[in-house]
Each structure stands twice: as C-alpha cells, then as structure tokens.
Design a protein around this motif. Sequence first.
Motif, short mmCIF file in Angstrom:
data_model
loop_
_atom_site.label_atom_id
_atom_site.label_comp_id
_atom_site.label_asym_id
_atom_site.label_seq_id
_atom_site.Cartn_x
_atom_site.Cartn_y
_atom_site.Cartn_z
N ILE A 101 0.83 -1.20 0.00
CA ILE A 101 0.00 0.00 0.00
C ILE A 101 0.87 1.25 0.00
O ILE A 101 0.55 2.26 -0.65
CB ILE A 101 -0.95 0.00 1.21
CG1 ILE A 101 -1.86 -1.23 1.18
CG2 ILE A 101 -1.79 1.28 1.24
CD1 ILE A 101 -2.67 -1.38 -0.10
N LYS A 102 1.99 1.21 0.71
CA LYS A 102 2.90 2.35 0.74
C LYS A 102 3.42 2.66 -0.67
O LYS A 102 3.52 3.83 -1.07
CB LYS A 102 4.07 2.08 1.69
CG LYS A 102 5.11 3.19 1.72
CD LYS A 102 6.30 2.79 2.57
CE LYS A 102 7.44 3.78 2.41
NZ LYS A 102 8.65 3.35 3.15
N GLN A 103 3.75 1.62 -1.42
CA GLN A 103 4.25 1.81 -2.78
C GLN A 103 3.21 2.54 -3.63
O GLN A 103 3.55 3.45 -4.40
CB GLN A 103 4.61 0.46 -3.40
CG GLN A 103 5.22 0.58 -4.79
CD GLN A 103 5.66 -0.78 -5.33
OE1 GLN A 103 5.51 -1.80 -4.66
NE2 GLN A 103 6.21 -0.80 -6.52
N VAL A 104 1.95 2.16 -3.49
CA VAL A 104 0.87 2.81 -4.23
C VAL A 104 0.73 4.26 -3.79
O VAL A 104 0.66 5.18 -4.62
CB VAL A 104 -0.47 2.07 -4.03
CG1 VAL A 104 -1.61 2.86 -4.64
CG2 VAL A 104 -0.40 0.68 -4.61
N VAL A 132 1.09 10.53 -1.71
CA VAL A 132 0.09 10.53 -0.65
C VAL A 132 0.67 9.81 0.57
O VAL A 132 1.19 8.70 0.44
CB VAL A 132 -1.20 9.82 -1.11
CG1 VAL A 132 -2.14 9.56 0.06
CG2 VAL A 132 -1.90 10.64 -2.18
N PRO A 133 0.64 10.42 1.76
CA PRO A 133 1.19 9.78 2.94
C PRO A 133 0.40 8.54 3.36
O PRO A 133 -0.83 8.49 3.17
CB PRO A 133 1.07 10.86 4.03
CG PRO A 133 0.91 12.16 3.28
CD PRO A 133 0.17 11.80 2.03
N LEU A 134 1.11 7.57 3.94
CA LEU A 134 0.49 6.37 4.47
C LEU A 134 0.59 6.36 5.99
O LEU A 134 1.68 6.47 6.55
CB LEU A 134 1.16 5.10 3.92
CG LEU A 134 0.67 3.79 4.56
CD1 LEU A 134 -0.81 3.54 4.23
CD2 LEU A 134 1.53 2.61 4.11
N ILE A 135 -0.55 6.21 6.64
CA ILE A 135 -0.62 6.12 8.10
C ILE A 135 -1.01 4.69 8.47
O ILE A 135 -1.88 4.09 7.84
CB ILE A 135 -1.71 7.08 8.65
CG1 ILE A 135 -1.51 8.50 8.11
CG2 ILE A 135 -1.72 7.06 10.18
CD1 ILE A 135 -0.22 9.15 8.50
N ALA A 194 8.41 -1.05 10.61
CA ALA A 194 8.93 -2.05 9.67
C ALA A 194 8.78 -1.61 8.22
O ALA A 194 9.64 -1.89 7.40
CB ALA A 194 8.22 -3.39 9.89
N CYS A 195 7.69 -0.94 7.91
CA CYS A 195 7.47 -0.50 6.53
C CYS A 195 7.88 0.95 6.33
O CYS A 195 7.72 1.49 5.22
CB CYS A 195 6.01 -0.71 6.12
SG CYS A 195 4.86 0.46 6.85
N ASP A 196 8.39 1.58 7.38
CA ASP A 196 8.77 3.00 7.34
C ASP A 196 7.60 3.84 6.81
O ASP A 196 7.74 4.63 5.86
CB ASP A 196 10.01 3.21 6.48
CG ASP A 196 10.60 4.62 6.66
OD1 ASP A 196 10.37 5.23 7.72
OD2 ASP A 196 11.27 5.11 5.72
N ALA A 197 6.44 3.66 7.44
CA ALA A 197 5.26 4.44 7.08
C ALA A 197 5.50 5.91 7.39
O ALA A 197 6.46 6.28 8.07
CB ALA A 197 4.04 3.93 7.84
#
Length: 211
Positions: A58-61, A67-70, A80-83
Amino acid sequence: MRLKNNDLTLYAVTDRTWLNNRSLAQCVEQAIQGGVTLVQLREKQLEYTAFVELANEIKQVCHQYNVPLIINDNLEVAKACDADGIHIGQSDETLIEVRKNWSADKIYGVSTQTVKQAQKAQELGATYLGVGAVFPTSTKNDADDVSLTELANIVQAVQIPVCAIGGINQTNISKLYDTGIDGVALISEIFNQDDIKANAQQLTKLVEPFK
C-alpha cells in the motif's frame, strides 16, 4: 513525508470487508486517483508478517501519488514498513510512548472525543486529531458519539488540524461545513463502492469547503 496543508481533506481509512474480490492496493489506487489525500491502513486481525507485507504494498501505491500512508495502532508495523505516520486511539499505546520509540518527524494522529482529550493530545505532540463518531456508524462500534457542537469546540481549542470521522457520507457531509474542521475520514463511503474512483471524485467536490 510530512503532513501538508489539505492532506486531511479526504482521508481514506481502509477496510477489506468491502473489497468484493478486488485487491486492497487496487482499491486504494482508485481512491487516490479519485482525489483521496491521505490513507490509513487499518488491520485489526492481520498477523504481523502479512500486515507488513500489505503495508509495503500500500505504501508503494501511496507514494507513487505522493500521498502519505498512516498505519493504525501498530507501531512495529509502522516502523517495519517506514510508514509516514501512525494513528492511535485513546485506549491504544499512549502517544508519549509511541513518540519515544519512533522518529520525531513522523505523523502522529490521535482519536479524541472531548476538548480535554484534544488539548492533551496536542500537548503530547499529536500532528492531527481524528474526532468522532460524528454520525452513527456500523464500521466502528466502539466509537462514542460526538456532537457537532463539541466537534467545533475541539477545533477552536487546538492549533493542530482536525478531521471528523464516523458515519459521514455524501448526504450528511454538508452538516460539517461550519465546524471548522480540516477534512473528513471515511471508510465504507470510499471503499464500499462499485466505482471507487468515480465516487471519490464526487466526494472530492463535496470536501472543497474544508480546504
């Protein structure tokens, strides 16, 4: 990625209940293409490895569209995913503990229902507040009702951005226009749609007054 002006305008909170055999990544991309400005990945049942894998996808998208990912309520997955940030509730880990264990430049969202909670969250370093439920909702059964008067009072009591959540849809969103909020967070109103992109485009028009 830091929280920018208008990032809270149309805030999508995920729920895989509504996918109807579509991938979450596809649905998130369609929502962003329709105008979604911020995405929160909310997974209460997924085990750690699968959660991290999904978060990276989802972060890649999200980052493809700037667009920021929370991540909702899971600091280990967020790290772990560096959100771009994390959103926590009143019953989750305290904000002070979460900020102590992660970078200061991340986005920290906090759920609040009262002026007192809102002021405390701001004092402890929250980046933004999610206030609700402002209307009846079946998506978050544990959310307390917040009157529109209390919502407006919260906006007046803090200097950080505020978004409303809970039961918001195209027919009642206009009731929030005079509250002073910076945007709305939506779950089923975004993802429980046959044409997610087209619906988000319509919502984008309706949230213009929050900009």
